[in-house]
Design a protein around this motif. Sequence first.
Motif, PDB file in Angstrom:
ATOM      1  N   SER A   1      -7.364  -1.708  -5.823  1.00 26.44           N
ATOM      2  CA  SER A   1      -8.604  -2.824  -4.883  1.00 26.44           C
ATOM      3  C   SER A   1      -9.742  -1.514  -4.688  1.00 26.44           C
ATOM      4  O   SER A   1      -9.255  -0.572  -4.438  1.00 26.44           O
ATOM      5  CB  SER A   1      -7.264  -3.337  -3.199  1.00 26.44           C
TER       6      SER A   1
ATOM      7  N   HIS B   1      -9.296   0.506  -1.377  1.00 29.91           N
ATOM      8  CA  HIS B   1      -8.525   1.533  -1.791  1.00 29.91           C
ATOM      9  C   HIS B   1      -9.144   2.497  -2.399  1.00 29.91           C
ATOM     10  O   HIS B   1      -9.487   3.569  -2.011  1.00 29.91           O
ATOM     11  CB  HIS B   1      -7.436   1.023  -2.744  1.00 29.91           C
TER      12      HIS B   1
ATOM     13  N   ILE C   1      -3.217  -2.083   2.202  1.00 34.03           N
ATOM     14  CA  ILE C   1      -3.072  -2.096   1.018  1.00 34.03           C
ATOM     15  C   ILE C   1      -2.957  -0.674   0.731  1.00 34.03           C
ATOM     16  O   ILE C   1      -2.559  -0.597  -1.011  1.00 34.03           O
ATOM     17  CB  ILE C   1      -5.096  -3.612   0.285  1.00 34.03           C
TER      18      ILE C   1
ATOM     19  N   ILE D   1      -0.413  -9.568  -0.575  1.00 31.76           N
ATOM     20  CA  ILE D   1      -1.679  -8.429  -0.967  1.00 31.76           C
ATOM     21  C   ILE D   1      -2.464  -9.692   0.009  1.00 31.76           C
ATOM     22  O   ILE D   1      -3.422  -7.991   0.602  1.00 31.76           O
ATOM     23  CB  ILE D   1      -1.788  -8.629  -2.701  1.00 31.76           C
TER      24      ILE D   1
ATOM     25  N   GLU E   1      -0.923   0.530  -2.838  1.00 32.72           N
ATOM     26  CA  GLU E   1      -1.450   1.099  -3.627  1.00 32.72           C
ATOM     27  C   GLU E   1      -0.602   2.805  -4.231  1.00 32.72           C
ATOM     28  O   GLU E   1      -0.633   3.310  -5.001  1.00 32.72           O
ATOM     29  CB  GLU E   1      -2.757   0.796  -3.600  1.00 32.72           C
TER      30      GLU E   1
ATOM     31  N   ALA F   1      -2.473  -8.327   3.479  1.00 35.29           N
ATOM     32  CA  ALA F   1      -2.452  -6.747   3.028  1.00 35.29           C
ATOM     33  C   ALA F   1      -4.011  -6.394   3.070  1.00 35.29           C
ATOM     34  O   ALA F   1      -4.603  -4.723   3.513  1.00 35.29           O
ATOM     35  CB  ALA F   1      -1.620  -5.448   1.975  1.00 35.29           C
ATOM     36  N   GLU F   2      -4.771  -7.094   2.380  1.00 34.05           N
ATOM     37  CA  GLU F   2      -5.891  -6.462   1.863  1.00 34.05           C
ATOM     38  C   GLU F   2      -7.035  -6.922   3.055  1.00 34.05           C
ATOM     39  O   GLU F   2      -7.972  -6.103   3.706  1.00 34.05           O
ATOM     40  CB  GLU F   2      -7.023  -6.604   0.638  1.00 34.05           C
TER      41      GLU F   2
END
Length: 728
Positions: A570, A573, A538, A529, A542, A532-533
């Motif tokens: 997040s 997102h 991300i 994660i 999500e 991905a962020e």
Amino acid sequence: MIVSDPYFESAGQLGEFTASGNKPKILVVDDEPTNIRALTDALSQEYDLVIATSVVEAMDTLKQGDRPHLILLDIMMPGTDGLQMCRNLKARHDLQHIPVIFVTARSDPESEEEGFEAGAVDYIHKPIRLTSVKARVRTHISMSGMLDHMITLNHDLKRRLEKLDNSRAPERNLFESVFMATSEGIVLLDANCKIVAVNVAFSRITGYARKEVLNRSYATMNSAPDPQLSLESLRSYMDKHDHWSGEIYNRRKSGELYPELRTISTIRSKNNEITHYVTVFNDISSLKETEQRLEELTWRDPITGLSNRALFLNQLGTVLKFCNHGKVSTAVLVVDINNFRYINETCGFKYGDKVIREFAKRLRDAVLSDDSIARLSGDEFGIVLAPKQWSIDDTYRVVLALYNHIQNCLTEPIIFEEGPELRLEVTIGAALYPTQSSDSPSSALQNAETAHRSAKADKRPIAIFEDSMSEKIRHQLQIESDINQALEQDQFVLYAQPQLSPERVLSGLEILIRWNHPERGLLGPGEFIPHAENSRQIVKIERWVLCKTLEKMNALHRTHPALRCAINISAKHFAEDDFVEAVGNALSISGFPPELLTLELTESVSADNLETVVQKMGAIRSLGCVFSLDDFGTGYSSLSRLQRLPISEVKIDRSFVLSALHETVAANIVEMVVRIGETMGVRVIAEGVETEAHANFLASRHPHVYLQGYYFGVPQPIDVVLNSARTP
């Protein structure tokens, strides 16, 4: 531009410069057959071309008296190069008047400066663009022809004036036959530079009537902005040389500044004393405007107005030199529109040009003002970041942030009346600098293009050229590639952990994600994660979690109509422009009741633009969903900001719950969070309830708190949890 005037003395030979059919003659000096062919195709219909494949052959042609109006000269020549030939021409009294345009693939500022110092009047850059070549040649031929005509006219005036008795005023027929019959402005001055006579064209060009200027000093109205070209400096030059020609700027009566092409000659008595000056001039504003348009054609893309490839390489070269001399870094990016060919094929090229212009505008909005952006070709654009004091890893993160910013600028669809609604997506290749390898502009751009092709081949949105990457970046990119593959091959799996009411009855499920990696086995979110962020992945992850969760929860809803589910969202997102639309679509497709969906956010979501955050949360709440503030107490947001967020739940971070049994500070923090929740009128959930002691501590001190932790249930695959929930 001051030109000492052997050209004036050659005015009687001008007939030699024009070939049969009165076509202007151009000498092309180039040893590359492809260049010769291109120039011949572009110019042979309008001009008489003489071809030489070496400097020696070209000089032999000139020695034979075959004098052209213009020379197109390749810089890179065998033996003597073009630069030296140009210097040799300008040193020759009989050849220095011939304008030289260099034809070259070199476009860096230093090379151009060297060429202009050698005496060139212009550059034509390779690869040769026929429209640009024609326009540049036509402009310089026009300028040269205008100067030829003016010198011939001035020569005629000088000859006729010298035949007159210098004690008398010029004959009337001189003005009728020469002065009044020409479109060039003519001024006759006495030895003290007072105006004796002007023609009609003088008044037309300058705005001064004849009666306004007669007997006036020319110095009072001839105000050149360059002090080196003042009337006094010209007069001093004329005392020694008798002739001058060149370009100057003058002012009209209205005060407007305009460019002139001017020739001046002195009239002397039999005693060799100066009696008059005669000047012939013309307004060359239109030619200067043409030169400006040519400059734009040479360095600017006509569709977008952005820099073209040649100017981009110049800008890139300057940036790379700066990086090498200072402790700064930059990045070169190549960006193109996915499936742009389809737009051209279905909507036409004119529509495609409109899309390109709009895309260029949005790309310009996405980058910083000191970054350079260019249209390289078709739908391919280049960006070079202004160098900053970044490490290579910092530069990598800046590139990822820019990619996300570009994507955000493309969220709004492109809509034109005559075409369909378009949502554009891009692919980006980037190279980071400085590196140990070659740092030439062409190599840097080539590396970015290589990364771009790699991204296309792997169906990735962005790729970084590997030679410029640190090991940390390589690891990040490998994980990103694996994540893309995981999404495509359905390697992610949903897990769920139960949430209990204060009465210890199942009230909801927090949905978690795991990665069933084909080589590394089952990976927890901490393994992927964070990576991905760092990219836009991300968002994809999500949204997959959201859709998959609602699909499965809706199947359970028939038997458990009050069971809630919570999904982590997040800040990246949540910031997406279409986040509200995405949640609404997922709910609509699944049929799951929105009032049973909790979206868990962290305090960081309120760090920027609080008004926008509150507005977006309000839009989600209008759908029926609620928000939970996760990891409460671990962030840095003020309570004054948090109380504005429309939340329905706060979660005590597990670290405080785990430590509360033995640390007074942790126990006090748990107490504080519970009281804040009660004050705000929201539900409080305690995470990290891992033992009976934790459960008893919360039951005795905070009996109204909801519970979640390993003591009540470890995260399990969601299908296992759902099946057990269905079992009586």
